[in-house]
Design a protein around this motif. Structure first.
Motif, PDB file in Angstrom:
ATOM      1  N   PRO A 434     -12.597  -7.830 -13.405  1.00  0.00           N
ATOM      2  CA  PRO A 434     -12.806  -8.785 -14.505  1.00  0.00           C
ATOM      3  C   PRO A 434     -13.596 -10.020 -14.090  1.00  0.00           C
ATOM      4  O   PRO A 434     -14.372 -10.557 -14.891  1.00  0.00           O
ATOM      5  CB  PRO A 434     -11.377  -9.151 -14.915  1.00  0.00           C
ATOM      6  CG  PRO A 434     -10.551  -7.979 -14.519  1.00  0.00           C
ATOM      7  CD  PRO A 434     -11.178  -7.451 -13.269  1.00  0.00           C
ATOM      8  N   SER A 435     -13.439 -10.466 -12.846  1.00  0.00           N
ATOM      9  CA  SER A 435     -14.162 -11.658 -12.404  1.00  0.00           C
ATOM     10  C   SER A 435     -15.662 -11.422 -12.396  1.00  0.00           C
ATOM     11  O   SER A 435     -16.444 -12.294 -12.839  1.00  0.00           O
ATOM     12  CB  SER A 435     -13.693 -12.061 -11.006  1.00  0.00           C
ATOM     13  OG  SER A 435     -13.859 -10.993 -10.079  1.00  0.00           O
ATOM     14  N   PHE A 436     -16.105 -10.246 -11.931  1.00  0.00           N
ATOM     15  CA  PHE A 436     -17.542  -9.961 -11.919  1.00  0.00           C
ATOM     16  C   PHE A 436     -18.067  -9.746 -13.328  1.00  0.00           C
ATOM     17  O   PHE A 436     -19.161 -10.219 -13.678  1.00  0.00           O
ATOM     18  CB  PHE A 436     -17.825  -8.723 -11.061  1.00  0.00           C
ATOM     19  CG  PHE A 436     -19.277  -8.360 -11.002  1.00  0.00           C
ATOM     20  CD1 PHE A 436     -20.144  -9.030 -10.153  1.00  0.00           C
ATOM     21  CD2 PHE A 436     -19.794  -7.358 -11.818  1.00  0.00           C
ATOM     22  CE1 PHE A 436     -21.489  -8.710 -10.108  1.00  0.00           C
ATOM     23  CE2 PHE A 436     -21.137  -7.022 -11.777  1.00  0.00           C
ATOM     24  CZ  PHE A 436     -21.991  -7.703 -10.920  1.00  0.00           C
ATOM     25  N   ILE A 437     -17.306  -9.021 -14.152  1.00  0.00           N
ATOM     26  CA  ILE A 437     -17.741  -8.804 -15.539  1.00  0.00           C
ATOM     27  C   ILE A 437     -17.860 -10.130 -16.275  1.00  0.00           C
ATOM     28  O   ILE A 437     -18.818 -10.371 -17.022  1.00  0.00           O
ATOM     29  CB  ILE A 437     -16.752  -7.867 -16.263  1.00  0.00           C
ATOM     30  CG1 ILE A 437     -16.791  -6.470 -15.630  1.00  0.00           C
ATOM     31  CG2 ILE A 437     -17.068  -7.786 -17.746  1.00  0.00           C
ATOM     32  CD1 ILE A 437     -15.768  -5.514 -16.198  1.00  0.00           C
ATOM     33  N   GLY A 438     -16.881 -11.019 -16.047  1.00  0.00           N
ATOM     34  CA  GLY A 438     -16.933 -12.320 -16.690  1.00  0.00           C
ATOM     35  C   GLY A 438     -18.108 -13.156 -16.240  1.00  0.00           C
ATOM     36  O   GLY A 438     -18.649 -13.954 -17.013  1.00  0.00           O
ATOM     37  N   PHE A 439     -18.561 -12.973 -15.007  1.00  0.00           N
ATOM     38  CA  PHE A 439     -19.690 -13.751 -14.497  1.00  0.00           C
ATOM     39  C   PHE A 439     -21.033 -13.175 -14.939  1.00  0.00           C
ATOM     40  O   PHE A 439     -21.962 -13.921 -15.254  1.00  0.00           O
ATOM     41  CB  PHE A 439     -19.623 -13.803 -12.969  1.00  0.00           C
ATOM     42  CG  PHE A 439     -20.737 -14.576 -12.342  1.00  0.00           C
ATOM     43  CD1 PHE A 439     -20.723 -15.963 -12.352  1.00  0.00           C
ATOM     44  CD2 PHE A 439     -21.794 -13.920 -11.742  1.00  0.00           C
ATOM     45  CE1 PHE A 439     -21.766 -16.685 -11.772  1.00  0.00           C
ATOM     46  CE2 PHE A 439     -22.833 -14.625 -11.159  1.00  0.00           C
ATOM     47  CZ  PHE A 439     -22.819 -16.017 -11.181  1.00  0.00           C
ATOM     48  N   THR A 487     -20.731  -7.250 -24.701  1.00  0.00           N
ATOM     49  CA  THR A 487     -19.295  -7.435 -24.458  1.00  0.00           C
ATOM     50  C   THR A 487     -18.511  -6.163 -24.724  1.00  0.00           C
ATOM     51  O   THR A 487     -17.599  -5.820 -23.964  1.00  0.00           O
ATOM     52  CB  THR A 487     -18.764  -8.586 -25.332  1.00  0.00           C
ATOM     53  OG1 THR A 487     -19.621  -9.715 -25.222  1.00  0.00           O
ATOM     54  CG2 THR A 487     -17.367  -8.987 -24.894  1.00  0.00           C
ATOM     55  N   ILE A 488     -18.860  -5.441 -25.767  1.00  0.00           N
ATOM     56  CA  ILE A 488     -18.158  -4.192 -26.073  1.00  0.00           C
ATOM     57  C   ILE A 488     -18.354  -3.176 -24.954  1.00  0.00           C
ATOM     58  O   ILE A 488     -17.402  -2.500 -24.523  1.00  0.00           O
ATOM     59  CB  ILE A 488     -18.627  -3.625 -27.429  1.00  0.00           C
ATOM     60  CG1 ILE A 488     -18.087  -4.484 -28.582  1.00  0.00           C
ATOM     61  CG2 ILE A 488     -18.175  -2.181 -27.598  1.00  0.00           C
ATOM     62  CD1 ILE A 488     -18.550  -4.048 -29.944  1.00  0.00           C
ATOM     63  N   VAL A 489     -19.571  -3.068 -24.455  1.00  0.00           N
ATOM     64  CA  VAL A 489     -19.829  -2.126 -23.361  1.00  0.00           C
ATOM     65  C   VAL A 489     -19.035  -2.517 -22.116  1.00  0.00           C
ATOM     66  O   VAL A 489     -18.400  -1.664 -21.459  1.00  0.00           O
ATOM     67  CB  VAL A 489     -21.340  -2.073 -23.052  1.00  0.00           C
ATOM     68  CG1 VAL A 489     -21.591  -1.278 -21.771  1.00  0.00           C
ATOM     69  CG2 VAL A 489     -22.101  -1.442 -24.199  1.00  0.00           C
ATOM     70  N   CYS A 490     -19.041  -3.799 -21.777  1.00  0.00           N
ATOM     71  CA  CYS A 490     -18.307  -4.258 -20.591  1.00  0.00           C
ATOM     72  C   CYS A 490     -16.817  -3.960 -20.716  1.00  0.00           C
ATOM     73  O   CYS A 490     -16.173  -3.478 -19.765  1.00  0.00           O
ATOM     74  CB  CYS A 490     -18.531  -5.758 -20.387  1.00  0.00           C
ATOM     75  SG  CYS A 490     -20.207  -6.204 -19.863  1.00  0.00           S
ATOM     76  N   TRP A 504      -9.110 -12.216 -21.908  1.00  0.00           N
ATOM     77  CA  TRP A 504      -9.862 -13.251 -21.206  1.00  0.00           C
ATOM     78  C   TRP A 504     -11.192 -12.717 -20.683  1.00  0.00           C
ATOM     79  O   TRP A 504     -12.196 -13.446 -20.640  1.00  0.00           O
ATOM     80  CB  TRP A 504      -9.034 -13.810 -20.050  1.00  0.00           C
ATOM     81  CG  TRP A 504      -8.091 -14.893 -20.450  1.00  0.00           C
ATOM     82  CD1 TRP A 504      -6.735 -14.798 -20.578  1.00  0.00           C
ATOM     83  CD2 TRP A 504      -8.425 -16.244 -20.792  1.00  0.00           C
ATOM     84  NE1 TRP A 504      -6.198 -16.002 -20.965  1.00  0.00           N
ATOM     85  CE2 TRP A 504      -7.213 -16.913 -21.106  1.00  0.00           C
ATOM     86  CE3 TRP A 504      -9.626 -16.943 -20.872  1.00  0.00           C
ATOM     87  CZ2 TRP A 504      -7.173 -18.254 -21.482  1.00  0.00           C
ATOM     88  CZ3 TRP A 504      -9.599 -18.282 -21.245  1.00  0.00           C
ATOM     89  CH2 TRP A 504      -8.382 -18.922 -21.552  1.00  0.00           C
ATOM     90  N   THR A 505     -11.221 -11.451 -20.276  1.00  0.00           N
ATOM     91  CA  THR A 505     -12.467 -10.881 -19.748  1.00  0.00           C
ATOM     92  C   THR A 505     -13.540 -10.837 -20.825  1.00  0.00           C
ATOM     93  O   THR A 505     -14.709 -11.166 -20.569  1.00  0.00           O
ATOM     94  CB  THR A 505     -12.214  -9.474 -19.194  1.00  0.00           C
ATOM     95  OG1 THR A 505     -11.169  -9.526 -18.224  1.00  0.00           O
ATOM     96  CG2 THR A 505     -13.477  -8.930 -18.550  1.00  0.00           C
ATOM     97  N   SER A 512     -19.903 -16.903 -20.388  1.00  0.00           N
ATOM     98  CA  SER A 512     -20.727 -17.226 -19.216  1.00  0.00           C
ATOM     99  C   SER A 512     -22.172 -17.500 -19.594  1.00  0.00           C
ATOM    100  O   SER A 512     -22.930 -18.031 -18.774  1.00  0.00           O
ATOM    101  CB  SER A 512     -20.656 -16.083 -18.193  1.00  0.00           C
ATOM    102  OG  SER A 512     -21.166 -14.875 -18.737  1.00  0.00           O
ATOM    103  N   THR A 513     -22.569 -17.167 -20.817  1.00  0.00           N
ATOM    104  CA  THR A 513     -23.903 -17.535 -21.299  1.00  0.00           C
ATOM    105  C   THR A 513     -24.100 -19.043 -21.210  1.00  0.00           C
ATOM    106  O   THR A 513     -25.186 -19.527 -20.861  1.00  0.00           O
ATOM    107  CB  THR A 513     -24.095 -17.065 -22.747  1.00  0.00           C
ATOM    108  OG1 THR A 513     -23.789 -15.672 -22.841  1.00  0.00           O
ATOM    109  CG2 THR A 513     -25.521 -17.295 -23.217  1.00  0.00           C
ATOM    110  N   GLY A 514     -23.057 -19.801 -21.528  1.00  0.00           N
ATOM    111  CA  GLY A 514     -23.143 -21.253 -21.424  1.00  0.00           C
ATOM    112  C   GLY A 514     -23.388 -21.715 -20.001  1.00  0.00           C
ATOM    113  O   GLY A 514     -24.095 -22.710 -19.773  1.00  0.00           O
TER     114      GLY A 514
END
Length: 577
Positions: A434-439, A487-490, A504-505, A512-514
């Motif tokens: 989740p940390s990498f996906i979120g980044f 986001t759906i794919v991730c 949260w993910t 993370s776009t921001g």
């Protein structure tokens, strides 16, 4: 309470009005030239009152100070009467209106202003005019002492104003500057509704690169939507077929089979997320910001808000306050669905969360502006007005929305039962964490808007007027589509790895776009501007932080809502014992 809310809304509506007069004049009627601010050319936001420099006023007296709107006060508009006698359709020959003897302090102030390329802004009938203070030739400093004002009129309206500075006079301590002006009127064929067109840089905003970026982003959306549809439809069809086959097996065969995939976490996927109060507050705020942004863009497209000083900021404050029930409704509904019980506390946090960030940022910048004696310092009355809006409009409307959200949509309705004991999350590849996906999730959404960010940044931090809000609307819709698809794919791949921490993910992968927007803001500051000094630097990075944070919350909310709909849909379709 309702009477107070109605009165405050009427006051806010009055802030959106462009001016206090109708821009119509009779021959010989007085036309006021307002002096606004002066400051360094490369630091657009570092402005000071015009008469903070040793400039003298004209002889005409008796006109009270212009009463700015709330948006103008926050933006640092400081209009002061020039004292020049200007009559509608009446030419004025070259006339000395005042004399200024330079003291040692005056001389040093003007030399500093010329070294830092100071220029000043004026307004005549709401039309902006700019002029430079002086020039530096080797070691010689000169100041312009004559203003030639040329005014174009069409019927009883002023449609064009230009100012030419003349008569360079060398600066010297003890010298006397004779300030003069002349006014020339001429008839113009420009229509009143088109009088702002001269300030618009069509060659910049409608450049081929701008059109190409829109087309490129649009094609990326089509590609992503097609790719997502193809992958998910084919993959989900195989998943449904495999799960249907598993349902036909007896218990022994199913236990011996190789079970994997998103169906295996059906008892945990609807488990409430961690930090429910904060999470629901972010989602509620994101819904409010998304709706407010869309409404403001539509108003800018239809009403040409860029033609009036401070109107976009005043409209933003009004729209944000008016959309408070949306934030209260969505935040309280989600909080109740996640099992939260302190809904009053959640409503208070939701109502004060984003306004608190904006106000804290503004107070921090205001402290520096006051130390610099800058015109950007927000008056106490404006602070009081903002506080009143938060207390008497935003808070009550948020509470009203929260009551409806809690009672109408606060009951959780997951298609699967939640297991009492959380399932152990298996190990997986690092890029599925989740940390990498979120980044990494915000890279493509940022790629769809970064060209438009350049035009928006240039209009705000340089001397351009952004008026192509139709482009902004297209980019906004493209951004939403790209964010939803990515986001759906991730989250699909996250669930397929039997990791149910999707709430949260999904939010952070889109939010993370921001973060990438802020990185681009750093790049823009270093390579695209010539800003300098503590005040301008702090002003830039503090405001860009708020902008990027709000941008991230908007994208995060869109991503979470899209994934929520997707997950509810796929789990409601399969047969689960």
């Amino acid at each position: 309470m309702w009477n107070v809310i109605v009165i405050c809304l009427l006051i806010l509506a009055d802030f959106v009005v462009a001016d206090e007069h109708d821009h119509k004049y009779e021959e010989g009627e007085e036309v006021v030239l307002w002096m606004n601010t002066v400051g360094p050319y490369h630091n657009q936001q570092e402005t000071y009152k015009y008469f903070s420099l040793p400039f003298c006023k004209g002889p005409k007296q008796g006109i009270s100070h212009y009463h700015e709107t709330l948006g103008e006060n926050i933006l640092g508009v400081e209009l002061a009467f020039s004292g020049l006698d200007i009559k509608f359709k009446k030419n004025v020959a070259s006339t000395v209106y005042c004399k200024q003897q330079l003291t040692k302090k005056d001389y040093k102030m003007l030399v500093y202003a010329i070294k830092n390329h100071y220029w000043y802004q004026m307004y005549l009938d709401d039309l902006p005019i700019w002029a430079i203070v002086g020039e530096q030739n080797e070691k010689q400093f000169t100041v312009w002492t004559h203003r030639k004002i040329e005014i174009g009129y069409n019927g009883d309206n002023i449609v064009d104003v230009t100012v030419t500075t003349e008569k360079k006079v060398p600066l010297a301590e003890g010298a006397t500057l004779e300030m003069s002006y002349e006014v020339t009127w001429s008839e113009s064929s420009t229509a009143f509704k088109d009088r702002y067109d001269k300030y618009l840089d069509a060659s910049f905003f409608k450049h081929k690169i701008h059109w190409f970026s829109i087309f490129n982003s649009f094609m990326m959306v089509i590609f992503l939507v097609g790719l997502v549809a193809m992958i998910l439809m084919r993959t989900l069809r195989k998943d449904y077929q495999r799960y249907s086959k598993d349902d036909d097996l007896d218990d022994i065969e199913r236990d011996l089979g190789d079970e994997y995939g998103w169906k295996q976490i059906h008892g945990d996927v609807f488990r409430p997320s961690a930090h429910t109060l904060f999470f629901s507050t972010l989602v509620g705020t994101g819904c409010q910001l998304s709706c407010a942004a869309l409404i403001i863009i539509l108003l800018a497209v239809t009403e040409k808000l860029w033609t009036a000083r401070g109107s976009i900021l005043s409209t933003t404050i009004f729209v944000y306050a008016a959309t408070s029930p949306i934030g209260g409704y969505m935040g309280a509904a989600l909080y109740s669905q996640l099992g939260g019980r302190r809904w009053i506390r959640q409503s208070l946090v939701g109502a004060s969360f984003f306004p608190g960030i904006v106000c804290s940022n503004s107070f921090f910048i205001n402290f520096i502006a006051i130390s610099y004696h800058s015109a950007k310092a927000i008056p106490f009355t404006s602070m009081l007005a903002i506080a009143s809006i938060c207390l008497f409009i935003i808070l009550p409307l948020t509470m009203v929305g929260a009551v409806f959200g809690r009672n109408v949509s606060g009951t959780p309705k997951p298609p699967c039962r939640i297991n009492p004991v959380p399932r152990q999350i298996p190990e997986k590849k690092w890029f599925m964490e989740p940390s990498f996906i979120g980044f990494a999730g915000g890279i493509l959404p940022f790629g769809s808007v970064f060209i438009e960010m350049y035009f928006i940044f240039t209009s705000f931090w340089a001397y351009k007027i952004y008026y192509v809000y139709g482009f902004m609307l297209l980019v906004y819709l493209i951004l939403m589509a790209v964010t939803i698809c990515i986001t759906i794919v991730c989250i699909y791949f996250l669930l397929n790895s039997e990791d149910y921490r999707w709430q949260w993910t999904s939010f952070l992968s889109a939010a993370s776009t921001g973060f990438y927007i802020y990185l681009y803001a750093i790049y823009y500051f270093i390579f695209k501007t010539k800003m300098y000094g503590l005040f301008q630097t702090v002003f830039y990075f503090a405001n860009m932080f708020v902008f990027s944070f709000a941008f991230g919350i908007m994208c995060g909310t869109i991503g979470y809502i899209a994934c929520r709909i997707f997950i509810y849909k796929i789990y409601a379709t399969v047969k689960i014992d």
